[in-house]
Design an enzyme around this catalytic site. Structure first.
Site, PDB file in Angstrom:
ATOM      1  N   ARG A 174      32.255  32.288  31.631  1.00  0.00           N
ATOM      2  CA  ARG A 174      31.412  31.968  33.202  1.00  0.00           C
ATOM      3  C   ARG A 174      32.323  30.643  33.946  1.00  0.00           C
ATOM      4  NH1 ARG A 174      27.501  36.772  31.055  1.00  0.00           N
ATOM      5  NH2 ARG A 174      28.092  38.197  31.877  1.00  0.00           N
ATOM      6  N   ASP A 183      37.208  26.857  39.219  1.00  0.00           N
ATOM      7  CA  ASP A 183      35.998  28.181  38.684  1.00  0.00           C
ATOM      8  C   ASP A 183      35.038  27.617  40.502  1.00  0.00           C
ATOM      9  OD1 ASP A 183      35.965  30.039  37.260  1.00  0.00           O
ATOM     10  OD2 ASP A 183      33.465  29.021  37.155  1.00  0.00           O
ATOM     11  N   ARG A 211      36.877  45.526  45.125  1.00  0.00           N
ATOM     12  CA  ARG A 211      36.740  45.573  44.183  1.00  0.00           C
ATOM     13  C   ARG A 211      36.614  44.277  43.607  1.00  0.00           C
ATOM     14  NH1 ARG A 211      40.979  42.528  41.256  1.00  0.00           N
ATOM     15  NH2 ARG A 211      41.389  43.220  39.241  1.00  0.00           N
ATOM     16  N   ASP A 213      37.402  40.941  41.591  1.00  0.00           N
ATOM     17  CA  ASP A 213      38.355  40.523  40.770  1.00  0.00           C
ATOM     18  C   ASP A 213      37.681  39.385  39.855  1.00  0.00           C
ATOM     19  OD1 ASP A 213      40.729  39.136  40.165  1.00  0.00           O
ATOM     20  OD2 ASP A 213      40.505  37.043  40.791  1.00  0.00           O
ATOM     21  N   HIS A 217      33.673  36.849  34.852  1.00  0.00           N
ATOM     22  CA  HIS A 217      33.704  35.186  34.967  1.00  0.00           C
ATOM     23  C   HIS A 217      32.972  34.890  35.469  1.00  0.00           C
ATOM     24  CE1 HIS A 217      37.830  35.632  32.042  1.00  0.00           C
ATOM     25  NE2 HIS A 217      37.882  35.719  32.667  1.00  0.00           N
ATOM     26  N   GLU A 249      35.776  43.997  37.911  1.00  0.00           N
ATOM     27  CA  GLU A 249      36.557  43.801  37.556  1.00  0.00           C
ATOM     28  C   GLU A 249      36.360  43.529  35.577  1.00  0.00           C
ATOM     29  OE1 GLU A 249      41.269  41.941  36.089  1.00  0.00           O
ATOM     30  OE2 GLU A 249      39.764  40.704  37.007  1.00  0.00           O
ATOM     31  N   ARG A 353      40.797  55.940  40.433  1.00  0.00           N
ATOM     32  CA  ARG A 353      42.598  55.671  40.981  1.00  0.00           C
ATOM     33  C   ARG A 353      43.649  55.890  40.690  1.00  0.00           C
ATOM     34  NH1 ARG A 353      41.424  48.925  40.155  1.00  0.00           N
ATOM     35  NH2 ARG A 353      42.504  49.523  38.666  1.00  0.00           N
TER      36      ARG A 353
END
Ligand code: NAG
Ligand code: NAG
Ligand code: NAG
Ligand code: NAG
Length: 484
Positions: A174, A183, A211, A213, A217, A249, A353
């Protein structure tokens, strides 16, 4: 009475982000991967609305790094440079036109929100962006947002390279860079405010959800803080108090400290085990067979149905990126793929989906497709090709349009028809012939064995004559002949 009303009201509010906001009776969305906004607007009007699709997931709408001109990979769109609505899919005018036209026919738009990171750290001042915004990833300057060096996480990252090296280390996953992507420091109010400003801008235009993404993370609490600042949906198309649909996600195939359930508080999660397991079953790998699908869903260790966004393949794992591995079924394995998508759409588990892809020149070396980077069908100047529709309703220019395959389109309609009906009348032959119904509204049978299936089954349907909408098509009171 008063207390009961209040309780229902509170529960309703807390669950809002799990609600896809689709119109009543529309139960699936389709990912029109890398399509241009102008083509999506047309597709909403001419195909998706008339065939009962609830919405479209679009590729990231914000400005990104241009990579390797003119052979541009699809993944450049996961390398943001700013939050201007300006990409190979179109500019802001075209984006607004698409959202308005799709919403007007009741097909809602779900944006792919890339908020974990900006572009890769090696892109310098000489690199280009899709809207021409200046940036320098080497000095972490993105003046079009603006972000600068102290808006990134590098100081917190404890890996040797600055990249994620060990998925068993939750902090590394993360706080460090995912494949060198810069990041963002989402614990900072300033960074959060830039992201919510972007997402609220999309909500005002009329999108129905996101969504998220690379949610894996980001710290779940940081994602939550961003989501809590989002506005209600645009009143022009949505009821008062409607919240954006959220699906995150999170790739959780088991065996890592980061799990799907850590994100349930924010919205749904993408259930990656679904496609990986279904592919294994349909391919009959590891001794799997369709008979075992009797307790499909939570019984297979998946997340609770009302927290799941499910799919047979997505834009990553259909080309060997992301997770799932070799078992993932795609349009390249058309027969098994139609069965898997048909099973998904017939089965009540999760929010579904459908994938819609483009063809690329697959080329395997040592089991790896070395062309898995290839971007959408494009012209020599790098612009994305339009999606022409052939007289037989298929798509041209190498767009696959799985959502237009009769079997898939008809099963999208089937799912709408059986919505709310129980999973019922399961039958299997102990092997790969299975069948089940949805209450008294629909029934489906699969034969993935190598011999004929000739059985009498209890369907739960009222007596009558029914059309097999997988093999044929209902036209008035007749069913057209089988052509597959
Ligand atoms: C957006 O794109 C369309 C189609 O290419 C073009 O006609 C229009 O001028 C563009 N608008 C802006 C503001 O750039
Ligand atoms: C832009 O930067 C990338 C590194 O992220 C590099 O590989 C690529 O060749 C550059 N492209 C151009 C057109 O300069
Ligand atoms: C599977 O299907 C056929 C009937 O369609 C049957 O003859 C066969 O015995 C069944 N069972 C197994 C284990 O294959
Ligand atoms: C279809 O069948 C129904 C009931 O039998 C009948 O009333 C109707 O006229 C038929 N429609 C057509 C187009 O043949």
């Amino acid at each position: 009475m008063g207390v009961r009303f209040l309780l229902l009201f509170i529960v309703g509010l807390c669950r809002a982000q799990y609600d896809p906001n689709t119109r009543p009776g529309r139960t699936s969305i389709v990912h029109l991967f890398e399509w241009r906004w102008a083509d999506i607007a047309l597709e909403c009007e001419r195909y998706l609305a008339p065939n009962g699709f609830g919405g479209v997931q679009i590729s990231p709408p914000n400005e990104n790094l241009v990579i390797g001109d003119p052979s541009r990979p699809w993944w450049e769109r996961y390398q943001p440079v700013s939050y201007k609505l300006c990409t190979r899919s179109g500019n802001e005018t075209e984006f607004r036109d698409m959202v308005t036209r799709c919403n007007n026919v009741g097909v809602y738009v779900y944006a792919d929100a890339v908020i974990n990171h900006m572009c890769g750290g090696n892109a310098g001042a000489g690199n280009h962006s899709t809207c021409g915004s200046f940036f320098n990833a080497k000095t972490k300057e993105f003046p079009a947002v603006p972000y600068s060096a102290w808006d990134f996480n590098d100081a917190k990252c404890k890996s040797r390279s600055g990249d994620i090296e060990d998925y068993r280390d939750l902090s590394q996953v993360r706080n460090c860079r995912l494949v060198n992507l810069l990041d963002l420091a989402l614990e900072k109010n300033y960074v959060r405010s830039r992201i919510t400003e972007y997402m609220n801008y999309l909500i005002d235009i009329g999108v129905a959800g996101f969504r998220i993404d690379a949610a894996k993370h980001m710290w779940p609490g940081d994602v939550k803080a961003v989501l809590e600042e989002l506005k209600d949906l645009n009143r022009k198309w949505f009821p008062a108090g409607a919240k954006p649909f959220i699906y995150q996600e999170v790739i959780d195939l088991g065996g890592e400290p980061i799990t799907d359930s850590q994100y349930f508080g924010n919205g749904r999660v993408t259930e990656f085990k679904y496609g990986a397991k279904l592919g294994t079953v349909m391919r009959k790998w590891n001794g799997e067979k369709m008979a075992y699908l009797k307790n499909w869903g939570e019984g297979w260790g998946f997340v609770p149905s009302d927290t799941a966004l499910v799919f047979v393949d997505n834009h990553d794992n259909q080309r060997g990126h992301g997770a799932g591995g070799a078992s993932i079924l795609t349009f390249w394995d058309a027969r098994l793929y139609k069965m898997a998508v048909g099973f998904m759409l017939a089965h009540p588990y999760g929010f579904t989906r459908v994938m819609s892809s483009y063809r690329w020149p697959r080329y395997f070396q040592n089991g790896v497709d070395i062309n898995n980077w290839v971007g959408p069908p494009s012209n020599s100047d790098g612009s994305t090709k339009s999606v022409p529709i052939n007289p037989d309703t298929t798509c041209g220019n190498d767009w696959v349009c799985e959502h237009r395959w009769r079997q898939i389109r008809n099963m999208v309609i089937f799912r709408n028809v059986v919505d709310g009906q129980p999973f019922s009348n399961w039958w299997d032959n102990g092997s790969n012939q299975v069948a089940f119904g949805r209450g008294n509204r629909g029934f489906i049978a699969f034969n993935n064995d190598d011999w004929y299936m000739n059985v009498n089954l209890q369907t739960g349907l009222p007596a009558g004559t029914y059309c097999d909408v997988i093999s044929g098509q209902k036209e008035g009171n007749t069913s057209t002949p089988n052509d597959s």
